[in-house]
Design a protein around this motif. Structure first.
Motif, PDB file in Angstrom:
ATOM      1  N   GLU A   1       0.926  -1.127   0.000  1.00  0.00           N
ATOM      2  CA  GLU A   1       0.000   0.000   0.000  1.00  0.00           C
ATOM      3  C   GLU A   1       0.964   1.173   0.000  1.00  0.00           C
ATOM      4  O   GLU A   1       1.364   1.699   1.039  1.00  0.00           O
ATOM      5  CB  GLU A   1      -0.905  -0.040   1.236  1.00  0.00           C
ATOM      6  N   TYR A   2       1.433   1.499  -1.194  1.00  0.00           N
ATOM      7  CA  TYR A   2       2.660   2.276  -1.372  1.00  0.00           C
ATOM      8  C   TYR A   2       2.563   3.710  -0.844  1.00  0.00           C
ATOM      9  O   TYR A   2       3.539   4.227  -0.304  1.00  0.00           O
ATOM     10  CB  TYR A   2       3.067   2.256  -2.846  1.00  0.00           C
ATOM     11  N   ALA A   3       1.436   4.344  -0.972  1.00  0.00           N
ATOM     12  CA  ALA A   3       1.301   5.707  -0.436  1.00  0.00           C
ATOM     13  C   ALA A   3       1.496   5.688   1.078  1.00  0.00           C
ATOM     14  O   ALA A   3       2.196   6.540   1.637  1.00  0.00           O
ATOM     15  CB  ALA A   3      -0.051   6.294  -0.807  1.00  0.00           C
ATOM     16  N   SER A   4       0.917   4.714   1.746  1.00  0.00           N
ATOM     17  CA  SER A   4       1.091   4.575   3.194  1.00  0.00           C
ATOM     18  C   SER A   4       2.539   4.253   3.531  1.00  0.00           C
ATOM     19  O   SER A   4       3.116   4.819   4.466  1.00  0.00           O
ATOM     20  CB  SER A   4       0.164   3.485   3.726  1.00  0.00           C
TER      21      SER A   4
ATOM     22  N   GLN B   1      -6.333   1.420   1.468  1.00  0.00           N
ATOM     23  CA  GLN B   1      -6.794   0.162   0.899  1.00  0.00           C
ATOM     24  C   GLN B   1      -6.487  -1.006   1.842  1.00  0.00           C
ATOM     25  O   GLN B   1      -5.732  -0.868   2.787  1.00  0.00           O
ATOM     26  CB  GLN B   1      -6.093  -0.112  -0.432  1.00  0.00           C
ATOM     27  N   TYR B   2      -7.067  -2.124   1.484  1.00  0.00           N
ATOM     28  CA  TYR B   2      -6.817  -3.390   2.159  1.00  0.00           C
ATOM     29  C   TYR B   2      -5.909  -4.237   1.263  1.00  0.00           C
ATOM     30  O   TYR B   2      -6.001  -4.161   0.031  1.00  0.00           O
ATOM     31  CB  TYR B   2      -8.121  -4.158   2.372  1.00  0.00           C
ATOM     32  N   MET B   3      -5.078  -5.053   1.867  1.00  0.00           N
ATOM     33  CA  MET B   3      -4.279  -6.048   1.146  1.00  0.00           C
ATOM     34  C   MET B   3      -4.636  -7.397   1.748  1.00  0.00           C
ATOM     35  O   MET B   3      -4.392  -7.637   2.928  1.00  0.00           O
ATOM     36  CB  MET B   3      -2.781  -5.770   1.313  1.00  0.00           C
ATOM     37  N   GLU B   4      -5.210  -8.265   0.925  1.00  0.00           N
ATOM     38  CA  GLU B   4      -5.730  -9.547   1.401  1.00  0.00           C
ATOM     39  C   GLU B   4      -5.130 -10.699   0.604  1.00  0.00           C
ATOM     40  O   GLU B   4      -4.954 -10.598  -0.618  1.00  0.00           O
ATOM     41  CB  GLU B   4      -7.249  -9.567   1.241  1.00  0.00           C
ATOM     42  N   ALA B   5      -4.861 -11.801   1.288  1.00  0.00           N
ATOM     43  CA  ALA B   5      -4.402 -13.026   0.629  1.00  0.00           C
ATOM     44  C   ALA B   5      -5.605 -13.754   0.046  1.00  0.00           C
ATOM     45  O   ALA B   5      -6.530 -14.104   0.773  1.00  0.00           O
ATOM     46  CB  ALA B   5      -3.668 -13.919   1.616  1.00  0.00           C
ATOM     47  N   LEU B   6      -5.594 -13.969  -1.271  1.00  0.00           N
ATOM     48  CA  LEU B   6      -6.652 -14.748  -1.914  1.00  0.00           C
ATOM     49  C   LEU B   6      -6.312 -16.227  -1.931  1.00  0.00           C
ATOM     50  O   LEU B   6      -7.175 -17.071  -2.215  1.00  0.00           O
ATOM     51  CB  LEU B   6      -6.898 -14.257  -3.343  1.00  0.00           C
ATOM     52  N   GLU B   7      -5.063 -16.542  -1.679  1.00  0.00           N
ATOM     53  CA  GLU B   7      -4.565 -17.912  -1.533  1.00  0.00           C
ATOM     54  C   GLU B   7      -3.561 -17.878  -0.388  1.00  0.00           C
ATOM     55  O   GLU B   7      -3.133 -16.797   0.038  1.00  0.00           O
ATOM     56  CB  GLU B   7      -3.833 -18.366  -2.809  1.00  0.00           C
TER      57      GLU B   7
END
Length: 189
Positions: A81-84, A93-99
């Motif tokens: 979440e590069y701006a942060s 934003q959220y960063m979530e593992a889909l796998e």
């Protein structure tokens, strides 16, 4: 464990020496996420840039309670979440593992220290920033300048494995249409 990222680094910056790589490796951490785990939630501070060794991640935000996907990141690519990360401000934003995922992380502090000690990493940092910018720019251009059919075709051309790995409603969100509209597009093929 670090072979994939080392190979990737060498393709970006062939001038990385064994000494500079060893300094980098000492600063890397490995994190395992299970499917559905969050690396970052909106409002958290993103303190790492991550290399996806294995698995699939997504970035998304909420708009009126609806998830809007902005990126899918597969193996051998970077995510943040590069701006942060750059500003130490809360993530949007959220960063979530889909796998299930294995991430190789580099903290902001360690990155800054590497820049000072080994200038070759400034090139690396710039290339990662360019990659993340181009990822965002490409997605924005596709959403604004192409029809839904063209956006879906672009996804098929650029990341065909995502069609099998990502639920249809997330693909629809990513290309800016409803799941029903995506079904109609897929049925026309």
């Amino acid at each position: 464990m670090f072979q994939q990222i080392k190979t990737y680094y060498k393709t970006l910056v062939p001038a990385i020496t064994d000494e500079s790589w060893n300094a980098m490796e000492e600063r890397l951490t490995v994190q395992h996420l299970k499917k559905g785990d969050f690396f970052i939630r909106k409002g958290d501070i993103c303190r790492h840039v991550c290399f996806v060794n294995t698995g699939l991640m997504r970035l998304f935000y909420l708009e009126d309670g609806k998830e809007i996907c902005t990126a899918f990141i597969t193996e051998n690519k970077f995510i943040s979440e590069y701006a942060s990360f750059l500003t130490n401000a809360p993530a949007a934003q959220y960063m979530e593992a889909l796998e299930d995922c294995e991430l190789v992380n580099l903290s902001f502090t360690n990155m800054q220290n590497l820049y000072k000690q080994y200038p070759v990493f400034e090139i690396f940092g710039r290339k990662i920033a360019e990659y993340l910018y181009l990822l965002l720019s490409k997605h924005n251009t596709i959403l604004r300048a192409h029809t839904p059919e063209q956006r879906y075709q672009f996804l098929l051309d650029e990341e065909p494995q995502l069609i099998q790995r990502v639920p249809q409603y997330m693909i629809a969100s990513f290309i800016g249409i409803t799941p029903e509209h995506l079904s109609r597009i897929r049925n026309k093929r």
